[in-house]
Design a protein around this motif. Sequence first.
Motif, PDB file in Angstrom:
ATOM      1  N   ASP A  43      56.580  53.156  46.921  1.00  0.00           N
ATOM      2  CA  ASP A  43      55.397  53.070  46.088  1.00  0.00           C
ATOM      3  C   ASP A  43      54.344  53.949  46.482  1.00  0.00           C
ATOM      4  OD1 ASP A  43      53.425  51.672  47.524  1.00  0.00           O
ATOM      5  OD2 ASP A  43      54.577  49.903  47.365  1.00  0.00           O
ATOM      6  N   PRO A  44      53.142  54.186  45.526  1.00  0.00           N
ATOM      7  CA  PRO A  44      52.168  55.266  45.766  1.00  0.00           C
ATOM      8  C   PRO A  44      51.406  54.546  47.221  1.00  0.00           C
ATOM      9  CG  PRO A  44      52.167  54.812  43.364  1.00  0.00           C
ATOM     10  CD  PRO A  44      53.270  54.010  44.282  1.00  0.00           C
ATOM     11  N   TRP A  45      50.847  53.516  47.148  1.00  0.00           N
ATOM     12  CA  TRP A  45      50.423  53.051  48.420  1.00  0.00           C
ATOM     13  C   TRP A  45      51.253  53.379  49.796  1.00  0.00           C
ATOM     14  CZ3 TRP A  45      51.032  49.852  52.597  1.00  0.00           C
ATOM     15  CH2 TRP A  45      49.722  49.477  53.434  1.00  0.00           C
ATOM     16  N   VAL A  46      52.546  53.046  49.834  1.00  0.00           N
ATOM     17  CA  VAL A  46      53.414  53.182  51.070  1.00  0.00           C
ATOM     18  C   VAL A  46      53.332  54.560  51.338  1.00  0.00           C
ATOM     19  CG1 VAL A  46      55.623  53.164  51.927  1.00  0.00           C
ATOM     20  CG2 VAL A  46      54.552  51.014  50.624  1.00  0.00           C
ATOM     21  N   GLN A  47      53.440  55.459  50.311  1.00  0.00           N
ATOM     22  CA  GLN A  47      53.716  56.834  50.242  1.00  0.00           C
ATOM     23  C   GLN A  47      52.525  57.479  50.901  1.00  0.00           C
ATOM     24  OE1 GLN A  47      56.261  59.041  49.699  1.00  0.00           O
ATOM     25  NE2 GLN A  47      55.088  60.791  50.610  1.00  0.00           N
ATOM     26  N   ASP A  48      51.395  57.076  50.454  1.00  0.00           N
ATOM     27  CA  ASP A  48      49.958  57.513  51.096  1.00  0.00           C
ATOM     28  C   ASP A  48      49.840  57.101  52.733  1.00  0.00           C
ATOM     29  OD1 ASP A  48      47.245  58.411  50.975  1.00  0.00           O
ATOM     30  OD2 ASP A  48      46.730  56.170  51.377  1.00  0.00           O
ATOM     31  N   GLN A  49      50.311  55.860  52.765  1.00  0.00           N
ATOM     32  CA  GLN A  49      50.426  55.594  54.225  1.00  0.00           C
ATOM     33  C   GLN A  49      51.144  56.300  55.096  1.00  0.00           C
ATOM     34  OE1 GLN A  49      48.106  53.076  55.624  1.00  0.00           O
ATOM     35  NE2 GLN A  49      47.151  53.622  53.691  1.00  0.00           N
ATOM     36  N   MET A  50      52.351  56.769  54.662  1.00  0.00           N
ATOM     37  CA  MET A  50      53.503  57.375  55.259  1.00  0.00           C
ATOM     38  C   MET A  50      52.776  58.808  55.592  1.00  0.00           C
ATOM     39  SD  MET A  50      57.052  56.673  53.406  1.00  0.00           S
ATOM     40  CE  MET A  50      58.203  55.425  53.966  1.00  0.00           C
ATOM     41  N   GLN A  51      51.986  59.379  54.529  1.00  0.00           N
ATOM     42  CA  GLN A  51      51.722  60.810  54.774  1.00  0.00           C
ATOM     43  C   GLN A  51      50.595  60.748  56.094  1.00  0.00           C
ATOM     44  OE1 GLN A  51      52.564  63.966  53.264  1.00  0.00           O
ATOM     45  NE2 GLN A  51      51.377  64.128  55.024  1.00  0.00           N
ATOM     46  N   ARG A  52      49.620  59.645  55.965  1.00  0.00           N
ATOM     47  CA  ARG A  52      48.634  59.712  56.764  1.00  0.00           C
ATOM     48  C   ARG A  52      49.197  59.477  58.208  1.00  0.00           C
ATOM     49  NH1 ARG A  52      43.439  56.886  54.862  1.00  0.00           N
ATOM     50  NH2 ARG A  52      43.818  57.012  52.809  1.00  0.00           N
ATOM     51  N   LYS A  53      50.250  58.662  58.355  1.00  0.00           N
ATOM     52  CA  LYS A  53      51.138  58.335  59.601  1.00  0.00           C
ATOM     53  C   LYS A  53      51.444  59.773  60.358  1.00  0.00           C
ATOM     54  CE  LYS A  53      54.716  55.939  62.022  1.00  0.00           C
ATOM     55  NZ  LYS A  53      55.053  56.999  62.834  1.00  0.00           N
ATOM     56  N   LEU A  54      52.084  60.524  59.524  1.00  0.00           N
ATOM     57  CA  LEU A  54      52.754  61.926  59.695  1.00  0.00           C
ATOM     58  C   LEU A  54      51.539  63.064  60.306  1.00  0.00           C
ATOM     59  CD1 LEU A  54      55.595  62.389  57.355  1.00  0.00           C
ATOM     60  CD2 LEU A  54      55.540  61.188  59.360  1.00  0.00           C
ATOM     61  N   THR A  55      50.495  62.681  59.389  1.00  0.00           N
ATOM     62  CA  THR A  55      49.323  63.814  59.525  1.00  0.00           C
ATOM     63  C   THR A  55      48.999  63.256  60.994  1.00  0.00           C
ATOM     64  OG1 THR A  55      48.736  63.735  57.370  1.00  0.00           O
ATOM     65  CG2 THR A  55      47.004  64.477  58.774  1.00  0.00           C
ATOM     66  N   LEU A  56      48.691  62.041  61.394  1.00  0.00           N
ATOM     67  CA  LEU A  56      48.044  61.471  62.682  1.00  0.00           C
ATOM     68  C   LEU A  56      49.096  61.974  63.801  1.00  0.00           C
ATOM     69  CD1 LEU A  56      45.951  60.184  64.090  1.00  0.00           C
ATOM     70  CD2 LEU A  56      47.099  57.858  63.633  1.00  0.00           C
ATOM     71  N   GLU A  57      50.437  61.714  63.406  1.00  0.00           N
ATOM     72  CA  GLU A  57      51.443  62.247  64.342  1.00  0.00           C
ATOM     73  C   GLU A  57      51.393  63.673  64.717  1.00  0.00           C
ATOM     74  OE1 GLU A  57      56.199  61.978  65.084  1.00  0.00           O
ATOM     75  OE2 GLU A  57      55.477  61.073  63.223  1.00  0.00           O
ATOM     76  N   ARG A  58      51.325  64.648  63.761  1.00  0.00           N
ATOM     77  CA  ARG A  58      51.251  65.950  63.900  1.00  0.00           C
ATOM     78  C   ARG A  58      49.702  66.352  64.824  1.00  0.00           C
ATOM     79  NH1 ARG A  58      49.317  68.853  59.309  1.00  0.00           N
ATOM     80  NH2 ARG A  58      47.225  68.645  60.521  1.00  0.00           N
ATOM     81  N   PHE A  59      48.849  65.777  64.364  1.00  0.00           N
ATOM     82  CA  PHE A  59      47.692  65.907  65.148  1.00  0.00           C
ATOM     83  C   PHE A  59      47.708  65.636  66.534  1.00  0.00           C
ATOM     84  CE2 PHE A  59      43.283  64.867  66.559  1.00  0.00           C
ATOM     85  CZ  PHE A  59      42.634  66.128  66.255  1.00  0.00           C
ATOM     86  N   GLN A  60      48.415  64.363  66.920  1.00  0.00           N
ATOM     87  CA  GLN A  60      48.443  64.107  68.369  1.00  0.00           C
ATOM     88  C   GLN A  60      49.383  65.100  69.160  1.00  0.00           C
ATOM     89  OE1 GLN A  60      51.106  60.817  68.991  1.00  0.00           O
ATOM     90  NE2 GLN A  60      50.326  60.176  70.804  1.00  0.00           N
ATOM     91  N   LYS A  61      50.357  65.564  68.350  1.00  0.00           N
ATOM     92  CA  LYS A  61      51.124  66.571  68.978  1.00  0.00           C
ATOM     93  C   LYS A  61      50.479  67.951  69.360  1.00  0.00           C
ATOM     94  CE  LYS A  61      55.646  65.023  67.857  1.00  0.00           C
ATOM     95  NZ  LYS A  61      57.140  65.168  67.706  1.00  0.00           N
ATOM     96  N   GLU A  62      49.732  68.163  68.497  1.00  0.00           N
ATOM     97  CA  GLU A  62      49.022  69.587  68.614  1.00  0.00           C
ATOM     98  C   GLU A  62      47.469  69.242  69.480  1.00  0.00           C
ATOM     99  OE1 GLU A  62      47.814  70.557  64.564  1.00  0.00           O
ATOM    100  OE2 GLU A  62      49.836  71.300  64.090  1.00  0.00           O
ATOM    101  N   HIS A  63      47.166  67.950  69.509  1.00  0.00           N
ATOM    102  CA  HIS A  63      46.021  68.001  70.398  1.00  0.00           C
ATOM    103  C   HIS A  63      45.917  66.540  71.482  1.00  0.00           C
ATOM    104  CE1 HIS A  63      44.926  69.551  66.403  1.00  0.00           C
ATOM    105  NE2 HIS A  63      43.798  70.331  67.247  1.00  0.00           N
ATOM    106  N   THR A  64      46.973  66.842  72.448  1.00  0.00           N
ATOM    107  CA  THR A  64      47.193  65.909  73.241  1.00  0.00           C
ATOM    108  C   THR A  64      46.131  65.311  74.201  1.00  0.00           C
ATOM    109  OG1 THR A  64      47.779  67.744  74.921  1.00  0.00           O
ATOM    110  CG2 THR A  64      49.600  66.551  73.481  1.00  0.00           C
ATOM    111  N   ALA A  65      44.963  66.262  74.115  1.00  0.00           N
ATOM    112  CA  ALA A  65      43.825  65.802  75.102  1.00  0.00           C
ATOM    113  C   ALA A  65      42.772  64.744  74.337  1.00  0.00           C
ATOM    114  CB  ALA A  65      42.798  66.867  75.552  1.00  0.00           C
ATOM    115  N   VAL A  66      42.835  64.710  72.810  1.00  0.00           N
ATOM    116  CA  VAL A  66      42.004  63.753  72.192  1.00  0.00           C
ATOM    117  C   VAL A  66      42.763  62.343  72.093  1.00  0.00           C
ATOM    118  CG1 VAL A  66      41.115  63.478  69.939  1.00  0.00           C
ATOM    119  CG2 VAL A  66      41.319  65.687  70.837  1.00  0.00           C
ATOM    120  N   PRO A  67      41.819  61.374  72.510  1.00  0.00           N
ATOM    121  CA  PRO A  67      42.463  60.147  72.419  1.00  0.00           C
ATOM    122  C   PRO A  67      42.463  59.559  71.184  1.00  0.00           C
ATOM    123  CG  PRO A  67      40.422  59.876  73.602  1.00  0.00           C
ATOM    124  CD  PRO A  67      40.657  61.420  73.274  1.00  0.00           C
TER     125      PRO A  67
END
Length: 148
Positions: free
Chosen positions: A111-135
């Motif tokens: 559903d739209p809310w779950v889809q939004d949360q999935m996208q946020r999680k993937l964005t955060l995961e990508r950021f973490q992989k690219e910026h390992t020094a940022v807590p």
Amino acid sequence: MSAPFEERSGVVPCGTPWGRWYQTLEEVFIEVQVPPGTRAKDICCNLQSQHIALSVRGQNVLQGKLFDSTVTDEGTWTLEDRKLIQIVLMKTNRDAGNCWTSLLENEYAADPWVQDQMQRKLTLERFQKEHTAVPMSVCRVVGLQLLA
């Protein structure tokens, strides 16, 4: 050593009549509830690049064309505690923008809310992989942008 991303961030599941599915940047996880006492020989699971077919004791549970392609040789399934089938598919396209909106084409959509949360999680995961020094404790996703 830090815990894997999904252990720290939790999952954003999409419920289905047979269980749930969720995703990370690299993988799609499918959890199928089966009758207690189910044995591996009761299960027929066919994983292909763009298609999945699962039956338990001769009854079709899940079948169709996947939302996007997967790496055929990397797909696995396991039976846990004789009551849960866990299927893991490796995405071919592992970009944060490749957030599956449904498990199958036109079926089991988030559903739209779950889809939004999935996208946020993937964005955060990508950021973490690219910026390992940022807590990650100082980061949050606003819209689809990450603020540190």
